[in-house]
Design a protein around this motif. Structure first.
Motif, PDB file in Angstrom:
ATOM      1  N   PHE A 193       0.840  -1.208   0.000  1.00 50.29           N
ATOM      2  CA  PHE A 193       0.000   0.000   0.000  1.00 50.29           C
ATOM      3  C   PHE A 193       0.872   1.255   0.000  1.00 50.29           C
ATOM      4  N   GLN A 194       1.890   1.276   0.848  1.00 58.61           N
ATOM      5  CA  GLN A 194       2.774   2.431   0.929  1.00 58.61           C
ATOM      6  C   GLN A 194       3.514   2.672  -0.379  1.00 58.61           C
ATOM      7  N   LYS A 195       3.977   1.603  -0.999  1.00 61.35           N
ATOM      8  CA  LYS A 195       4.685   1.744  -2.267  1.00 61.35           C
ATOM      9  C   LYS A 195       3.761   2.267  -3.353  1.00 61.35           C
ATOM     10  N   ARG A 196       2.529   1.767  -3.388  1.00 62.51           N
ATOM     11  CA  ARG A 196       1.579   2.201  -4.423  1.00 62.51           C
ATOM     12  C   ARG A 196       1.272   3.694  -4.336  1.00 62.51           C
ATOM     13  N   TYR A 197       1.166   4.226  -3.119  1.00 64.87           N
ATOM     14  CA  TYR A 197       0.763   5.620  -2.975  1.00 64.87           C
ATOM     15  C   TYR A 197       1.902   6.556  -2.561  1.00 64.87           C
ATOM     16  N   GLY A 198       3.119   6.125  -2.807  1.00 59.57           N
ATOM     17  CA  GLY A 198       4.265   7.010  -2.622  1.00 59.57           C
ATOM     18  C   GLY A 198       4.513   7.459  -1.197  1.00 59.57           C
ATOM     19  N   ILE A 199       4.185   6.610  -0.230  1.00 53.96           N
ATOM     20  CA  ILE A 199       4.395   6.950   1.185  1.00 53.96           C
ATOM     21  C   ILE A 199       5.795   6.519   1.581  1.00 53.96           C
ATOM     22  N   ARG A 200       6.541   7.404   2.204  1.00 54.98           N
ATOM     23  CA  ARG A 200       7.907   7.093   2.630  1.00 54.98           C
ATOM     24  C   ARG A 200       8.021   7.197   4.150  1.00 54.98           C
ATOM     25  N   PRO A 201       8.817   6.303   4.775  1.00 58.81           N
ATOM     26  CA  PRO A 201       9.493   5.159   4.161  1.00 58.81           C
ATOM     27  C   PRO A 201       8.548   3.974   3.993  1.00 58.81           C
ATOM     28  N   VAL A 202       8.896   3.075   3.072  1.00 59.05           N
ATOM     29  CA  VAL A 202       8.107   1.854   2.886  1.00 59.05           C
ATOM     30  C   VAL A 202       8.637   0.829   3.875  1.00 59.05           C
ATOM     31  N   GLU A 203       8.042   0.785   5.066  1.00 60.65           N
ATOM     32  CA  GLU A 203       8.537  -0.093   6.126  1.00 60.65           C
ATOM     33  C   GLU A 203       7.455  -0.958   6.745  1.00 60.65           C
ATOM     34  N   ASP A 234      -3.830   8.137   7.339  1.00 56.55           N
ATOM     35  CA  ASP A 234      -4.554   9.228   6.692  1.00 56.55           C
ATOM     36  C   ASP A 234      -4.912   8.881   5.247  1.00 56.55           C
ATOM     37  N   VAL A 235      -3.940   8.365   4.507  1.00 56.70           N
ATOM     38  CA  VAL A 235      -4.180   8.031   3.102  1.00 56.70           C
ATOM     39  C   VAL A 235      -5.202   6.899   2.984  1.00 56.70           C
ATOM     40  N   ALA A 236      -5.063   5.874   3.807  1.00 58.73           N
ATOM     41  CA  ALA A 236      -5.989   4.739   3.761  1.00 58.73           C
ATOM     42  C   ALA A 236      -7.410   5.185   4.088  1.00 58.73           C
ATOM     43  N   THR A 262       5.928  17.755  -8.358  1.00 58.56           N
ATOM     44  CA  THR A 262       7.386  17.879  -8.318  1.00 58.56           C
ATOM     45  C   THR A 262       7.906  17.832  -6.890  1.00 58.56           C
ATOM     46  N   THR A 263       7.022  17.652  -5.910  1.00 60.87           N
ATOM     47  CA  THR A 263       7.404  17.570  -4.498  1.00 60.87           C
ATOM     48  C   THR A 263       6.749  16.348  -3.867  1.00 60.87           C
ATOM     49  N   TYR A 264       7.068  16.102  -2.585  1.00 65.91           N
ATOM     50  CA  TYR A 264       6.488  14.963  -1.875  1.00 65.91           C
ATOM     51  C   TYR A 264       4.997  15.215  -1.680  1.00 65.91           C
ATOM     52  N   LEU A 265       4.178  14.398  -2.296  1.00 69.11           N
ATOM     53  CA  LEU A 265       2.735  14.625  -2.332  1.00 69.11           C
ATOM     54  C   LEU A 265       2.094  14.674  -0.948  1.00 69.11           C
ATOM     55  N   HIS A 266       2.660  13.944   0.001  1.00 73.96           N
ATOM     56  CA  HIS A 266       2.028  13.833   1.319  1.00 73.96           C
ATOM     57  C   HIS A 266       2.498  14.900   2.305  1.00 73.96           C
ATOM     58  N   GLU A 267       3.216  15.906   1.821  1.00 74.07           N
ATOM     59  CA  GLU A 267       3.588  17.046   2.658  1.00 74.07           C
ATOM     60  C   GLU A 267       2.412  18.014   2.672  1.00 74.07           C
ATOM     61  N   LYS A 268       1.611  17.961   3.754  1.00 67.57           N
ATOM     62  CA  LYS A 268       0.369  18.731   3.797  1.00 67.57           C
ATOM     63  C   LYS A 268       0.560  20.200   4.154  1.00 67.57           C
ATOM     64  N   SER A 269       1.743  20.553   4.635  1.00 69.91           N
ATOM     65  CA  SER A 269       1.958  21.948   5.004  1.00 69.91           C
ATOM     66  C   SER A 269       2.071  22.834   3.768  1.00 69.91           C
ATOM     67  N   ILE A 270       2.235  22.221   2.612  1.00 68.37           N
ATOM     68  CA  ILE A 270       2.269  22.970   1.367  1.00 68.37           C
ATOM     69  C   ILE A 270       1.179  22.447   0.453  1.00 68.37           C
ATOM     70  N   GLY A 271       1.044  23.048  -0.702  1.00 67.70           N
ATOM     71  CA  GLY A 271       0.055  22.599  -1.658  1.00 67.70           C
ATOM     72  C   GLY A 271       0.360  23.223  -2.999  1.00 67.70           C
ATOM     73  N   SER A 272      -0.556  23.067  -3.930  1.00 67.31           N
ATOM     74  CA  SER A 272      -0.342  23.628  -5.257  1.00 67.31           C
ATOM     75  C   SER A 272      -0.851  25.064  -5.300  1.00 67.31           C
ATOM     76  N   HIS A 273      -0.709  25.678  -6.469  1.00 68.09           N
ATOM     77  CA  HIS A 273      -1.263  27.013  -6.694  1.00 68.09           C
ATOM     78  C   HIS A 273      -2.602  26.898  -7.413  1.00 68.09           C
ATOM     79  N   GLY A 274      -3.305  25.824  -7.097  1.00 71.40           N
ATOM     80  CA  GLY A 274      -4.619  25.579  -7.677  1.00 71.40           C
ATOM     81  C   GLY A 274      -4.682  24.324  -8.522  1.00 71.40           C
ATOM     82  N   CYS A 275      -3.527  23.799  -8.920  1.00 72.95           N
ATOM     83  CA  CYS A 275      -3.509  22.596  -9.760  1.00 72.95           C
ATOM     84  C   CYS A 275      -3.828  21.343  -8.946  1.00 72.95           C
ATOM     85  N   VAL A 276      -4.109  20.267  -9.672  1.00 75.37           N
ATOM     86  CA  VAL A 276      -4.378  18.970  -9.064  1.00 75.37           C
ATOM     87  C   VAL A 276      -3.108  18.140  -9.218  1.00 75.37           C
TER      88      VAL A 276
END
Length: 297
Positions: free
Chosen positions: A142-152, A161-163, A254-268
């Motif tokens: 599951f972690q590998k599929r959705y880019g969650i680090r580390p995969v442990e 949160d993702v699940a 272009t960044t770690y998707l699961h970093e919630k403190s940031i976001g896009s400028h409106g893009c998905v």
């Protein structure tokens, strides 16, 4: 007179030897070290950076000022210590995370097991709140599929949160048309694709506009596509770009998707595999439906 001249020359020679040392600096490091002779003035400053602190190879050596007669002292034998019994090591306090088959157990073990069982496709899991080799393998997948680090294989906060977001997304909430529709749940930060009432790409994770750059809800249409678009205002490449409104579109993050403190400028924002899949499914004219609102925007 000849005797006097010879004597005068000898005296002058002695004076030059004693007084003429001002053009050279005596090398305090040459005593017994094989160096000998004089060193050019300023050599010590070049080697030490003009520091007053002696370097590692200078400590413990005598200087011209320290010419006092050394006294010989007999070495004092080291006191013999009595053997002592080795202390019994104190047990390390438990952190509450056990390790099974190389996988640490996280604080959301039961919840993640529950959501993975509901989602399916990641292997057999036992909903009992205890880590097992099978649970570990499923969580890693599951972690590998959705880019969650580390995969442990640990059921930590991000995995939980993702699940939870994926398992609680209801594809039926998207009012899709007869053709292909890209659906975005802004509240849960998930995206999926529907065609003819059938889900052709199951819900996956996304990250939309941050505070001040809210991605609007509504119905739009893909009106421009480019496999590698350049963003002029933000000077960054936008792979698999599919624009739908006001400079906003789908693209690989272009960044770690699961970093919630940031976001896009409106893009998905999308993971690489999802951006590629949506590029394959989409075209100019593809319907885009966004529902809800990202928390905090």
């Amino acid at each position: 007179m000849k005797h006097v001249r010879v004597t005068s020359r000898l005296v002058a020679l002695v004076v030059v030897v004693l007084v003429g040392a001002g053009a050279c600096a005596f090398d305090p490091q040459s005593g017994g070290s094989g160096g000998g002779g004089a060193a050019p003035a300023g050599a010590a400053e070049q080697a030490t950076g003009a520091s007053d602190t002696p370097g590692p190879d200078q400590r413990g050596r005598s200087t011209p000022a320290a010419t006092a007669t050394a006294t010989t002292t007999k070495p004092t034998p080291a006191p013999t210590s009595k053997p002592t019994r080795s202390a019994t090591p104190k047990p390390t306090p438990s952190t509450g995370t056990s390790t099974v088959a190389g996988c640490p157990q996280g604080q959301h073990q039961r919840e993640v097991e529950t959501y993975l069982a509901r989602l399916g496709g990641f292997g057999a899991v036992t909903v009992d709140g205890r880590q097992s080799a099978a649970d570990c393998a499923a969580i890693k997948k599951f972690q590998k599929r959705y880019g969650i680090r580390p995969v442990e294989g640990r059921a930590g906060p991000t995995t939980f949160d993702v699940a939870q977001r994926l398992a609680t997304t209801d594809p039926a909430r998207c009012k899709a048309g007869t053709g292909t529709t890209f659906c975005v749940d802004l509240t849960r930060q998930t995206v999926w694709a529907v065609r003819g009432g059938k889900v052709i790409m199951p819900p996956t994770v996304t990250r939309t506009g941050m505070s001040g750059y809210r991605t609007p809800a509504g119905t739009f249409t893909v009106n421009f596509r480019n496999p590698k678009e350049w963003s002029d205002p933000y000077e960054v490449w936008l792979p698999y770009w599919q624009h739908f409104t006001q400079g906003m579109g789908f693209h690989e993050t272009t960044t770690y998707l699961h970093e919630k403190s940031i976001g896009s400028h409106g893009c998905v924002n999308l993971l690489h595999a999802d951006a590629v899949r949506m590029w394959e499914l989409g075209k100019v004219g593809t319907r885009v439906v966004l529902i809800g609102r990202r928390p905090g925007t």
